[in-house]
Design an enzyme around this catalytic site. Sequence first.
Site, PDB file in Angstrom:
ATOM      1  N   GLU A  93      28.333  -9.215  17.846  1.00 40.34           N
ATOM      2  CA  GLU A  93      27.545 -10.143  16.994  1.00 40.34           C
ATOM      3  C   GLU A  93      26.170  -9.648  16.403  1.00 40.34           C
ATOM      4  O   GLU A  93      25.740  -8.811  17.034  1.00 40.34           O
ATOM      5  CB  GLU A  93      27.352 -11.435  17.679  1.00 40.34           C
ATOM      6  CG  GLU A  93      26.486 -11.434  18.858  1.00 40.34           C
ATOM      7  CD  GLU A  93      26.238 -12.578  19.731  1.00 40.34           C
ATOM      8  OE1 GLU A  93      27.227 -13.410  20.360  1.00 40.34           O
ATOM      9  OE2 GLU A  93      25.204 -13.347  19.503  1.00 40.34           O
ATOM     10  N   CYS A 106      19.601  -8.088  12.721  1.00 36.90           N
ATOM     11  CA  CYS A 106      19.463  -8.005  14.116  1.00 36.90           C
ATOM     12  C   CYS A 106      20.844  -7.613  14.517  1.00 36.90           C
ATOM     13  O   CYS A 106      21.691  -8.269  14.530  1.00 36.90           O
ATOM     14  CB  CYS A 106      19.197  -9.106  14.879  1.00 36.90           C
ATOM     15  SG  CYS A 106      18.991  -8.765  16.835  1.00 36.90           S
ATOM     16  N   CYS A 113      26.706  -5.366  27.595  1.00 33.66           N
ATOM     17  CA  CYS A 113      25.554  -4.208  28.037  1.00 33.66           C
ATOM     18  C   CYS A 113      25.606  -4.393  29.726  1.00 33.66           C
ATOM     19  O   CYS A 113      26.120  -5.415  30.305  1.00 33.66           O
ATOM     20  CB  CYS A 113      24.365  -5.221  27.649  1.00 33.66           C
ATOM     21  SG  CYS A 113      22.834  -4.167  27.990  1.00 33.66           S
ATOM     22  N   CYS A 117      19.960  -7.721  33.021  1.00 28.55           N
ATOM     23  CA  CYS A 117      18.716  -8.820  33.064  1.00 28.55           C
ATOM     24  C   CYS A 117      19.477 -10.213  33.165  1.00 28.55           C
ATOM     25  O   CYS A 117      20.359 -10.645  32.584  1.00 28.55           O
ATOM     26  CB  CYS A 117      18.304  -8.549  31.602  1.00 28.55           C
ATOM     27  SG  CYS A 117      17.485  -6.852  31.230  1.00 28.55           S
ATOM     28  N   CYS A 120      20.042 -12.916  30.139  1.00 22.34           N
ATOM     29  CA  CYS A 120      20.468 -12.467  28.958  1.00 22.34           C
ATOM     30  C   CYS A 120      21.801 -12.832  29.003  1.00 22.34           C
ATOM     31  O   CYS A 120      22.625 -12.411  29.843  1.00 22.34           O
ATOM     32  CB  CYS A 120      19.968 -10.928  28.828  1.00 22.34           C
ATOM     33  SG  CYS A 120      20.956 -10.388  27.260  1.00 22.34           S
ATOM     34  N   GLY A 160      23.515  -5.167  23.684  1.00 22.44           N
ATOM     35  CA  GLY A 160      23.496  -3.572  24.183  1.00 22.44           C
ATOM     36  C   GLY A 160      21.954  -2.961  24.232  1.00 22.44           C
ATOM     37  O   GLY A 160      20.853  -3.742  23.860  1.00 22.44           O
ATOM     38  N   CYS A 334      20.752 -13.415  22.131  1.00 24.95           N
ATOM     39  CA  CYS A 334      21.624 -12.489  22.321  1.00 24.95           C
ATOM     40  C   CYS A 334      22.929 -12.622  23.207  1.00 24.95           C
ATOM     41  O   CYS A 334      22.857 -13.331  24.290  1.00 24.95           O
ATOM     42  CB  CYS A 334      20.843 -11.509  23.471  1.00 24.95           C
ATOM     43  SG  CYS A 334      19.887 -10.485  22.664  1.00 24.95           S
TER      44      CYS A 334
END
Length: 347
Positions: A93, A106, A113, A117, A120, A160, A334
């Site tokens: 995306e 963005c 990823c 975290c 996220c 990522g 994200c």
Amino acid sequence: MDSRIDLRSCTVEELESLSVRLGDKKFRGKQMFTWIHKGIDDIDSMENLSKRFKNELEKVSYIKNMDILKVLESKLDGTRKYLLALNDGNIIESVLMKYKHGNSICISTQVGCKMGCSFCASTIGGVERNLSSGEILGQILTIQKDIGERVSNVVLMGSGEPLDNYEEVLKFLGIINHPLGLNIGMRNITLSTCGIASKLLELAKQKMQITLAISLHAPNDELRNKIMPINKVYNIEKLLDTCKKYIKITNRRVTFEYSLIRGFNDKVEHAIELSEKLKGMLCHVNLIPLNEVEERSLVGSTRETAYEFQKILKKNGIDATIRRELGSDIDAACGQLRKSYIEKMKK
Ligand code: SAH
């Protein structure tokens, strides 16, 4: 998967050697580079190349826009969120934000990823693979074509970790900065990282004028360890020490991103502790009330808490802003859209 060369991944020099390899003149490389970055999405559109050369080119390479699977447009601010399909069926995306000073995009640097975290959405399924420089660039070219307008600012803040895909990201930066290409100035590019300190030093040595953003999100190791696994490899002291070296080498102000999580990292004492840690650094803090992700039990701080936090930082001499929330009605955090799309397809 197409095993031919993605021409969007090529530097001018690589295109020049390709031209020579295919039996034409070296200067064809520059012509090709110019066409590619004008946004054409097939080889045949390169009008000043001979039919014979284009036939040869098609045997070994391709240019293609990504398929747009879905676009969500914010009714509040015109932010457009794109779900794009890669050649191998993977989905990424990208988000287009419209500002008075121009269009900002963005973009993602990996499929998923692996940084883990805890707040996220991009990291929930882990990382599938790195994106190539052509795929990172392809997001911009595909979206520019869709809106019929130029993108002037680029932020590497989608899914990522850019420094976990260092070589391709660096190649991409060189390509979009090239005067014959998109010619996007380094000062109009922001690279955001969770803080892979070893790579940060390598990046510093490139002495690029990009804005470096560090996802800090906590004022001490105890809290940061709870939400960002990378902190167990490079703790805050190591990270800030590296940032100081980065600033010294590049002479560029660093941005620290700090997502405010209700009751977790948003108290007065945290603002004071953060001010002490950052004192004297050429830096800026960007406060972002956490964007809530369904699978995560964390809640964002209120706007009022964010103002209070900002006030304390400023009182202690730390420059701080609160990020304007764009696209809050379209799941702009994200990885959220990609995740929900993949889940729907599985059902
Ligand atoms: N891996 C890079 C870039 C991608 S994330 C990095 O860590 O910086 C881009 C930014 O969005 C990071 O600061 C990240 O911590 C933040 N972010 C991710 N999920 C978020 C959420 N749910 N709410 C607010 N910020 C978030």
